[in-house]
Design a protein around this motif. Structure first.
Motif, PDB file in Angstrom:
ATOM      1  N   VAL A 157      33.817  37.792  26.316  1.00 38.85           N
ATOM      2  CA  VAL A 157      33.150  36.600  26.854  1.00 38.85           C
ATOM      3  C   VAL A 157      34.013  35.962  27.932  1.00 38.85           C
ATOM      4  O   VAL A 157      33.515  35.584  28.996  1.00 38.85           O
ATOM      5  N   ASP A 158      35.320  35.849  27.678  1.00 42.15           N
ATOM      6  CA  ASP A 158      36.228  35.281  28.674  1.00 42.15           C
ATOM      7  C   ASP A 158      36.219  36.104  29.960  1.00 42.15           C
ATOM      8  O   ASP A 158      36.213  35.555  31.061  1.00 42.15           O
ATOM      9  N   ALA A 159      36.201  37.424  29.809  1.00 41.93           N
ATOM     10  CA  ALA A 159      36.164  38.291  30.992  1.00 41.93           C
ATOM     11  C   ALA A 159      34.867  38.078  31.764  1.00 41.93           C
ATOM     12  O   ALA A 159      34.880  37.977  32.999  1.00 41.93           O
ATOM     13  N   SER A 160      33.759  37.980  31.058  1.00 39.43           N
ATOM     14  CA  SER A 160      32.472  37.750  31.709  1.00 39.43           C
ATOM     15  C   SER A 160      32.455  36.402  32.423  1.00 39.43           C
ATOM     16  O   SER A 160      31.984  36.289  33.553  1.00 39.43           O
ATOM     17  N   LEU A 161      32.977  35.388  31.756  1.00 36.85           N
ATOM     18  CA  LEU A 161      33.005  34.060  32.362  1.00 36.85           C
ATOM     19  C   LEU A 161      33.905  34.024  33.589  1.00 36.85           C
ATOM     20  O   LEU A 161      33.578  33.370  34.581  1.00 36.85           O
ATOM     21  N   SER A 162      35.022  34.731  33.530  1.00 37.55           N
ATOM     22  CA  SER A 162      35.919  34.737  34.681  1.00 37.55           C
ATOM     23  C   SER A 162      35.263  35.432  35.872  1.00 37.55           C
ATOM     24  O   SER A 162      35.409  35.011  37.013  1.00 37.55           O
ATOM     25  N   VAL A 163      34.493  36.485  35.592  1.00 40.71           N
ATOM     26  CA  VAL A 163      33.780  37.172  36.668  1.00 40.71           C
ATOM     27  C   VAL A 163      32.709  36.246  37.254  1.00 40.71           C
ATOM     28  O   VAL A 163      32.579  36.119  38.474  1.00 40.71           O
ATOM     29  N   LEU A 164      31.970  35.584  36.380  1.00 45.47           N
ATOM     30  CA  LEU A 164      30.940  34.660  36.858  1.00 45.47           C
ATOM     31  C   LEU A 164      31.557  33.479  37.589  1.00 45.47           C
ATOM     32  O   LEU A 164      31.046  33.042  38.615  1.00 45.47           O
ATOM     33  N   GLY A 165      32.661  32.973  37.068  1.00 41.66           N
ATOM     34  CA  GLY A 165      33.342  31.848  37.703  1.00 41.66           C
ATOM     35  C   GLY A 165      33.869  32.226  39.073  1.00 41.66           C
ATOM     36  O   GLY A 165      33.800  31.454  40.017  1.00 41.66           O
ATOM     37  N   ALA A 166      34.399  33.443  39.200  1.00 43.02           N
ATOM     38  CA  ALA A 166      34.929  33.897  40.493  1.00 43.02           C
ATOM     39  C   ALA A 166      33.780  34.024  41.494  1.00 43.02           C
ATOM     40  O   ALA A 166      33.944  33.681  42.658  1.00 43.02           O
ATOM     41  N   GLY A 167      32.639  34.461  41.037  1.00 46.78           N
ATOM     42  CA  GLY A 167      31.477  34.572  41.926  1.00 46.78           C
ATOM     43  C   GLY A 167      31.017  33.212  42.417  1.00 46.78           C
ATOM     44  O   GLY A 167      30.687  33.025  43.583  1.00 46.78           O
ATOM     45  N   LYS A 168      31.000  32.232  41.546  1.00 47.03           N
ATOM     46  CA  LYS A 168      30.593  30.880  41.924  1.00 47.03           C
ATOM     47  C   LYS A 168      31.589  30.264  42.897  1.00 47.03           C
ATOM     48  O   LYS A 168      31.208  29.619  43.859  1.00 47.03           O
ATOM     49  N   LYS A 169      32.883  30.471  42.651  1.00 48.39           N
ATOM     50  CA  LYS A 169      33.908  29.913  43.541  1.00 48.39           C
ATOM     51  C   LYS A 169      33.810  30.517  44.935  1.00 48.39           C
ATOM     52  O   LYS A 169      33.973  29.835  45.927  1.00 48.39           O
ATOM     53  N   ALA A 170      33.542  31.814  44.984  1.00 47.02           N
ATOM     54  CA  ALA A 170      33.431  32.491  46.273  1.00 47.02           C
ATOM     55  C   ALA A 170      32.243  31.939  47.049  1.00 47.02           C
ATOM     56  O   ALA A 170      32.312  31.764  48.270  1.00 47.02           O
ATOM     57  N   LYS A 171      31.149  31.661  46.357  1.00 44.33           N
ATOM     58  CA  LYS A 171      29.962  31.130  47.029  1.00 44.33           C
ATOM     59  C   LYS A 171      30.215  29.724  47.564  1.00 44.33           C
ATOM     60  O   LYS A 171      29.771  29.373  48.632  1.00 44.33           O
ATOM     61  N   LYS A 172      30.960  28.920  46.830  1.00 47.96           N
ATOM     62  CA  LYS A 172      31.250  27.557  47.255  1.00 47.96           C
ATOM     63  C   LYS A 172      32.120  27.522  48.493  1.00 47.96           C
ATOM     64  O   LYS A 172      31.992  26.643  49.324  1.00 47.96           O
ATOM     65  N   LYS A 173      33.021  28.490  48.624  1.00 48.58           N
ATOM     66  CA  LYS A 173      33.929  28.525  49.770  1.00 48.58           C
ATOM     67  C   LYS A 173      33.191  28.820  51.073  1.00 48.58           C
ATOM     68  O   LYS A 173      33.599  28.404  52.126  1.00 48.58           O
ATOM     69  N   LYS A 174      32.081  29.554  50.971  1.00 45.94           N
ATOM     70  CA  LYS A 174      31.330  29.907  52.177  1.00 45.94           C
ATOM     71  C   LYS A 174      30.628  28.721  52.686  1.00 45.94           C
ATOM     72  O   LYS A 174      30.616  27.972  53.393  1.00 45.94           O
TER      73      LYS A 174
END
Length: 55
Positions: free
Chosen positions: A38-55
């Motif tokens: 679950v932590d791995a999944s959340l970190s992947v999802l969190g990284a995706g959200k952070k990348a989108k916010k930076k754009k």
């Protein structure tokens, strides 16, 4: 997993205590591995959200 109800004054034999401890240890290991997934999944999802916010 079953539910065990203990009443006041109930004691477990050594054999039962060891079996219960083994069962709880196995359940703990299963939960820890599931939590890691679950932590791995959340970190992947969190990284995706952070990348989108930076754009």
């Amino acid at each position: 997993m079953g539910f065990i109800k203990f009443t006041k004054g109930t004691s477990l034999s050594d054999k039962d205590r060891k079996a219960l401890q083994k069962l709880l240890t196995d359940e703990k290991k299963k939960l820890q591995s599931a939590l890691k997934e679950v932590d791995a999944s959340l970190s992947v999802l969190g990284a995706g959200k952070k990348a989108k916010k930076k754009k």
